[in-house]
Design an enzyme around this catalytic site. Structure first.
Site, PDB file in Angstrom:
ATOM      1  N   ASP A   8      52.623 -76.877  82.514  1.00 21.13           N
ATOM      2  CA  ASP A   8      53.520 -77.845  81.912  1.00 21.13           C
ATOM      3  C   ASP A   8      53.164 -79.196  82.126  1.00 21.13           C
ATOM      4  OD1 ASP A   8      55.564 -78.740  80.400  1.00 21.13           O
ATOM      5  OD2 ASP A   8      57.335 -78.154  81.876  1.00 21.13           O
ATOM      6  N   GLU A  43      50.299 -81.443  78.861  1.00 22.95           N
ATOM      7  CA  GLU A  43      50.387 -80.045  78.885  1.00 22.95           C
ATOM      8  C   GLU A  43      48.865 -79.318  78.642  1.00 22.95           C
ATOM      9  OE1 GLU A  43      53.273 -78.034  78.301  1.00 22.95           O
ATOM     10  OE2 GLU A  43      54.841 -79.568  77.848  1.00 22.95           O
ATOM     11  N   HIS A 121      63.265 -75.942  80.217  1.00 23.00           N
ATOM     12  CA  HIS A 121      64.692 -76.493  80.937  1.00 23.00           C
ATOM     13  C   HIS A 121      65.774 -75.544  80.713  1.00 23.00           C
ATOM     14  CE1 HIS A 121      62.445 -80.287  81.394  1.00 23.00           C
ATOM     15  NE2 HIS A 121      62.358 -80.289  80.164  1.00 23.00           N
ATOM     16  N   ASP A 131      57.268 -77.491  85.871  1.00 22.58           N
ATOM     17  CA  ASP A 131      57.863 -78.938  85.364  1.00 22.58           C
ATOM     18  C   ASP A 131      58.175 -79.771  86.594  1.00 22.58           C
ATOM     19  OD1 ASP A 131      59.508 -80.447  83.044  1.00 22.58           O
ATOM     20  OD2 ASP A 131      60.936 -79.991  84.394  1.00 22.58           O
TER      21      ASP A 131
END
Length: 346
Positions: A8, A43, A121, A131
């Site tokens: 991420d 990313e 999320h 993340d």
């Protein structure tokens, strides 16, 4: 065996302070970032570092969980066409983040891997962990504090270099890249800072795309194969000198992504300490100790054929001066440092 990892990226402002991370479990993860970058760059860097960190397990299947359709499509769908078109899109415009994509293209050769899209999320354990670490890295760069880099992947090391993860001994200045704050020599940690722009100001004018390409040295590459140098554009010697000065900045040396671009895959250094450094060993060392900024006095910049420049200079640091030589070679359209040697004066 299948290795499952989430990758991420995060950018505060997009572009802004940026971070990246991949995560397998609490004992196996890595993170990093830059003072200025985009979410997509984060990313991509997370995926690139994951492939590099598992290179010693190339026979294993790698399952990459990613919440970025841009990254998944870039690697699995669009990249072959971009390569055929000279890394240009269907509309003829240059591909963004091309240096990161080229590095990924090199790393995936011969690897067994699959990408799996996961919704970001949304409570996915591995994605949330990656993340969190990417955002923490971006926040650290925003606040100007050290970012946690993580334990990495067990067993990952430079080939043939048993001590590749060790920071060089602070006993005396060893190399241009070796982490020695008193000699201006840089270790692998120093080189990693290369992917970031310095807080003291950038060395180059960056492209003004909505998503700036963090890894391109110049706005357009006058030295790409098959093209000539346009009027008013810097010479190869001037470009190499600027890259060498950038490489001496601590903020640049500490960034793995940037040093991974500037150092040739077969980079070798003979340090002032007598130690021989490989690219991976240097990058790993610099990440932990980028050292202090070093000034330099150019002694010579000589073209060797059409694709190499030999740069010689004197470096100045708190511990004294050293005579140094760097051989830069044109690797495709990118100038990369192939060899360096330093000798202390006095």
């Amino acid at each position: 065996m299948t290795i499952t990892a989430a990758a991420d990226g995060s950018a505060l402002g997009n572009p802004g302070p940026a971070g990246w991370a991949w995560y397998v479990n609490d004992d196996c993860w890595r993170a990093g970032g830059w003072p200025h970058g985009t979410n997509n760059q984060g990313e991509l860097m997370a995926v690139l570092d994951l492939f590099r960190s598992t290179a010693h397990l190339a026979q294993e299947d790698l399952r990459i969980l990613c919440d970025s359709q841009y990254v998944i499509n870039s690697v699995t769908k669009w990249m072959p066409g971009w390569k055929r078109k000279g890394w240009r899109k269907a509309d003829g415009k240059p591909v963004l983040n091309v240096e990161l994509l080229k590095e990924i293209d090199r790393e995936i050769s011969g690897r067994k891997y699959t990408f799996e899209w996961v919704k970001g999320h949304a409570g996915h354990h591995l994605n949330e962990a990656a993340d969190d670490r990417a955002r923490a890295a971006a926040t650290a760069f925003q606040q100007g504090v050290a970012a946690r880099s993580g334990p990495g992947f067990a067993g990952a090391s430079a080939a043939g270099e048993d001590d590749s993860q060790q920071v060089p001994e602070p006993a005396g200045p060893s190399s241009h890249l070796e982490a020695d704050p008193m000699s201006g020599q840089r270790s692998l940690s120093d080189l990693r800072s290369l992917s970031a722009q310095s807080h003291n100001g950038p060395s180059f004018n960056r492209p003004s795309f909505n998503e700036p390409d963090l890894f391109s040295e110049l706005d357009g590459d006058p030295f790409a194969e098959g093209s000539g140098q346009a009027a008013g554009e810097p010479s190869a010697e001037a470009t190499v000198e600027a890259l060498e000065r950038e490489l001496l900045r601590p903020d640049v040396r500490s960034d793995v992504g940037r040093t991974g671009v500037l150092l040739h895959p077969e980079f070798t250094e003979i340090g002032s300490s007598g130690r021989i450094w490989t690219r991976d060993a240097m990058m790993m060392s610099l990440e932990g100790d980028p050292g202090d900024r070093t000034e330099l006095e150019i002694l010579g910049a000589d073209r060797i054929g059409t694709s190499a420049v030999l740069l010689t200079y004197r470096s100045y640091s708190r511990s004294g001066t050293a005579l140094r030589s760097s051989l830069w070679v044109l690797d495709g359209s990118q100038w990369r440092l192939r060899f360096h040697q330093g000798t202390l004066e006095g």
